[in-house]
Design a protein around this motif. Structure first.
Motif, mmCIF file in Angstrom:
data_model
loop_
_atom_site.group_PDB
_atom_site.id
_atom_site.type_symbol
_atom_site.label_atom_id
_atom_site.label_comp_id
_atom_site.label_asym_id
_atom_site.label_seq_id
_atom_site.Cartn_x
_atom_site.Cartn_y
_atom_site.Cartn_z
ATOM 1 N N THR A 259 0.827 -1.213 0.000
ATOM 2 C CA THR A 259 0.000 0.000 0.000
ATOM 3 C C THR A 259 0.857 1.257 0.000
ATOM 4 O OG1 THR A 259 -1.751 -1.191 1.199
ATOM 5 C CG2 THR A 259 -1.878 1.217 1.152
ATOM 6 N N TYR A 260 1.780 1.348 0.962
ATOM 7 C CA TYR A 260 2.635 2.522 1.054
ATOM 8 C C TYR A 260 3.747 2.513 0.004
ATOM 9 C CZ TYR A 260 0.426 3.244 5.643
ATOM 10 O OH TYR A 260 -0.476 3.444 6.660
ATOM 11 N N GLN A 261 4.068 1.322 -0.505
ATOM 12 C CA GLN A 261 5.128 1.140 -1.503
ATOM 13 C C GLN A 261 6.472 1.671 -1.004
ATOM 14 O OE1 GLN A 261 3.736 2.799 -5.213
ATOM 15 N NE2 GLN A 261 2.322 1.099 -5.573
ATOM 16 N N PHE A 262 6.757 1.376 0.263
ATOM 17 C CA PHE A 262 8.031 1.767 0.844
ATOM 18 C C PHE A 262 9.088 0.727 0.506
ATOM 19 C CE2 PHE A 262 5.969 4.417 4.428
ATOM 20 C CZ PHE A 262 6.107 5.562 3.670
ATOM 21 N N SER A 263 10.317 1.177 0.305
ATOM 22 C CA SER A 263 11.438 0.267 0.111
ATOM 23 C C SER A 263 11.905 -0.251 1.461
ATOM 24 C CB SER A 263 12.584 0.992 -0.596
ATOM 25 O OG SER A 263 13.091 2.032 0.234
ATOM 26 N N ILE A 264 12.704 -1.305 1.416
ATOM 27 C CA ILE A 264 13.217 -1.889 2.658
ATOM 28 C C ILE A 264 14.103 -0.892 3.389
ATOM 29 C CG2 ILE A 264 15.127 -2.943 1.406
ATOM 30 C CD1 ILE A 264 13.377 -4.253 4.601
ATOM 31 N N GLU A 265 14.776 0.008 2.646
ATOM 32 C CA GLU A 265 15.639 1.004 3.287
ATOM 33 C C GLU A 265 14.821 1.970 4.146
ATOM 34 O OE1 GLU A 265 17.709 -0.887 0.099
ATOM 35 O OE2 GLU A 265 15.791 0.199 0.091
ATOM 36 N N ILE A 266 13.663 2.396 3.634
ATOM 37 C CA ILE A 266 12.819 3.316 4.410
ATOM 38 C C ILE A 266 12.263 2.609 5.635
ATOM 39 C CG2 ILE A 266 10.661 4.616 4.363
ATOM 40 C CD1 ILE A 266 11.202 5.348 1.511
ATOM 41 N N ILE A 267 11.861 1.354 5.473
ATOM 42 C CA ILE A 267 11.304 0.606 6.610
ATOM 43 C C ILE A 267 12.370 0.417 7.692
ATOM 44 C CG2 ILE A 267 10.311 -1.598 7.321
ATOM 45 C CD1 ILE A 267 9.070 -1.827 4.535
ATOM 46 N N LEU A 268 13.574 0.080 7.287
ATOM 47 C CA LEU A 268 14.648 -0.101 8.263
ATOM 48 C C LEU A 268 15.015 1.220 8.921
ATOM 49 C CD1 LEU A 268 16.980 -2.632 6.388
ATOM 50 C CD2 LEU A 268 15.292 -3.099 8.173
ATOM 51 N N LYS A 269 14.860 2.328 8.182
ATOM 52 C CA LYS A 269 15.109 3.647 8.766
ATOM 53 C C LYS A 269 14.118 3.913 9.894
ATOM 54 C CE LYS A 269 17.135 7.695 8.825
ATOM 55 N NZ LYS A 269 18.568 7.848 9.168
ATOM 56 N N ALA A 270 12.866 3.506 9.692
ATOM 57 C CA ALA A 270 11.866 3.681 10.750
ATOM 58 C C ALA A 270 12.185 2.794 11.943
ATOM 59 C CB ALA A 270 10.474 3.363 10.203
ATOM 60 N N CYS A 271 12.741 1.629 11.681
ATOM 61 C CA CYS A 271 13.072 0.710 12.772
ATOM 62 C C CYS A 271 14.192 1.249 13.656
ATOM 63 C CB CYS A 271 13.467 -0.654 12.210
ATOM 64 S SG CYS A 271 12.101 -1.553 11.426
ATOM 65 N N GLU A 272 14.982 2.195 13.138
ATOM 66 C CA GLU A 272 16.039 2.786 13.953
ATOM 67 C C GLU A 272 15.463 3.525 15.149
ATOM 68 O OE1 GLU A 272 18.391 5.260 11.485
ATOM 69 O OE2 GLU A 272 19.157 3.620 10.244
ATOM 70 N N ASN A 273 14.210 3.928 15.058
ATOM 71 C CA ASN A 273 13.577 4.642 16.168
ATOM 72 C C ASN A 273 13.241 3.714 17.329
ATOM 73 O OD1 ASN A 273 12.847 7.615 15.145
ATOM 74 N ND2 ASN A 273 12.560 6.192 13.437
ATOM 75 N N CYS A 274 13.424 2.398 17.146
ATOM 76 C CA CYS A 274 13.143 1.461 18.241
ATOM 77 C C CYS A 274 14.042 1.704 19.439
ATOM 78 C CB CYS A 274 13.315 0.023 17.743
ATOM 79 S SG CYS A 274 12.017 -0.508 16.600
ATOM 80 N N SER A 275 15.224 2.253 19.171
ATOM 81 C CA SER A 275 16.141 2.524 20.277
ATOM 82 C C SER A 275 15.634 3.647 21.178
ATOM 83 C CB SER A 275 17.526 2.889 19.716
ATOM 84 O OG SER A 275 17.425 4.033 18.875
ATOM 85 N N LYS A 276 14.636 4.402 20.696
ATOM 86 C CA LYS A 276 14.114 5.522 21.485
ATOM 87 C C LYS A 276 13.005 5.104 22.434
ATOM 88 C CE LYS A 276 15.128 8.704 17.676
ATOM 89 N NZ LYS A 276 14.564 9.693 16.732
#
Length: 355
Positions: A259-276
């Motif tokens: 649906t969003y058509q995000f690449s794996i790079e964008i998804i992994l970028k969002a996952c970096e916020n898990c450290s917060k």
């Protein structure tokens, strides 16, 4: 169309050619080499009748140069289906040709080799886990956690025999617990199969493909276009080394891609916020990606422009207190144009007028 064979009343002799020669060797040789082999083989089958036949005789009967006959025997010798027996050192072309039995060669090169291979596999996989080793393995945290995760995936408890078989995989395929969990999850979600023997087949297939680690499996699945490889990378980025995605979680991740058509790079970028956050979860990442999708993020550069660069608006100034004029306030314009002595004189004159 077909092929049939008629019989004759007169026996003119037969030369039996083995099917292995026709099926395997004849297609790889040119016509001259095949003719030399067949005529020489005919003479060999006739025995003493053509005892004195030589390579010169072959060349004359086939109407070809002697060099072609010698080249043909060199070729068939390289294929290891004939053997030259040199009888004279003076003439290098004067030798006897020994036709090897092709059926025996096939048995020696294939059947016996296959037997030896099976024996090696039997010896290499002869290890069997004992009950004591199972009890000792249950004391290892990683092994214990692996069994717990597998129980969740197959929705039941592993039997002792299944656990022992899983432990044998470590010895036979040199793998680690995380890969076993991935194999069970892959079979469960991809094929809806929970059978331990089927999982063993999948692991054996991965082993044949030199896949023995999670990283190698991720690379393989991504090359194959498997969505499961995407799930695995996301969960690893979130710090979930053992837990496998549930059906609802897979649907959320599918939304990010489809649906969003995000690449794996964008998804992994969002996952970096898990450290917060102290309790990372998929809904938290989903909120970030949904916000980015609303803001029109399509690539990594868009994140820096629309999300990370937040403009700080100036703080509103505190309103000034209104000036409250009373009868005790003198107008600045009325007093600013008099000096002190003039003001004193003015007050005295006003006092005199009142009197």
């Amino acid at each position: 169309m077909g092929f049939i064979k008629t019989t004759t009343s007169i026996d003119l002799g037969d030369t039996p050619i083995e099917n292995i020669f026709i099926d395997v060797y004849m297609p790889i040789a040119n016509g001259t080499f095949v003719k030399v082999y067949l005529l020489g083989y005919k003479y060999a089958c006739d025995g003493n009748i053509h005892k004195n036949v030589s390579n010169i005789t072959l060349a004359k009967n086939l109407n070809i140069p002697l060099s072609d006959v010698l080249s043909a025997w060199d070729f068939w010798e390289s294929k290891k289906i004939i053997r030259k027996i040199v009888s004279s050192e003076e003439n290098e072309w004067d030798y006897t040709v020994d036709f090897l039995n092709l059926k025996q060669l096939y048995i020696d090169n294939n059947y016996k080799s296959l037997q030896a291979l099976n024996q090696e596999e039997t010896e290499s996989t002869s290890y069997s886990c004992s009950t004591k080793e199972l009890l000792d393995a249950n004391k290892i945290p990683e092994i214990k956690q692996m069994f717990i995760e597998i129980n969740k995936i197959i929705s039941r408890s592993l039997t002792p025999n299944e656990k022992m078989q899983i432990l044998e995989w470590f010895h036979n395929y040199n793998i680690d617990p995380p890969l076993v969990i991935k194999a069970y999850s892959y079979c469960r979600h991809k094929k809806n199969i929970k059978n331990v023997n089927y999982v063993a087949g999948v692991i054996r297939n991965w082993y044949d493909l030199d896949i023995t680690t999670i990283e190698q499996l991720q690379e393989y699945l991504e090359k194959q276009g498997e969505r499961y490889g995407l799930y695995d990378r996301i969960f690893k980025a979130m710090g979930f080394m053992y837990r496998e995605p549930a059906e609802a979680e897979m649907k959320i991740m599918d939304k990010w891609v489809d649906t969003y058509q995000f690449s794996i790079e964008i998804i992994l970028k969002a996952c970096e916020n898990c450290s917060k956050t102290s309790n990372p979860n998929l809904n938290y990442i989903d909120g970030i990606l949904t916000d980015w999708h609303t803001k029109g993020v399509k690539k990594l550069e868009d994140i820096n422009q629309t999300v990370q660069k937040k403009k700080v608006s100036p703080a509103p100034s505190s309103p000034k207190a209104p000036k409250i004029k009373t009868k005790f306030h003198l107008s600045e314009s009325r007093i600013s144009k008099y000096e002190a002595n003039e003001l004193e004189e003015l007050l005295l004159n006003r006092q005199k007028n009142k009197l």
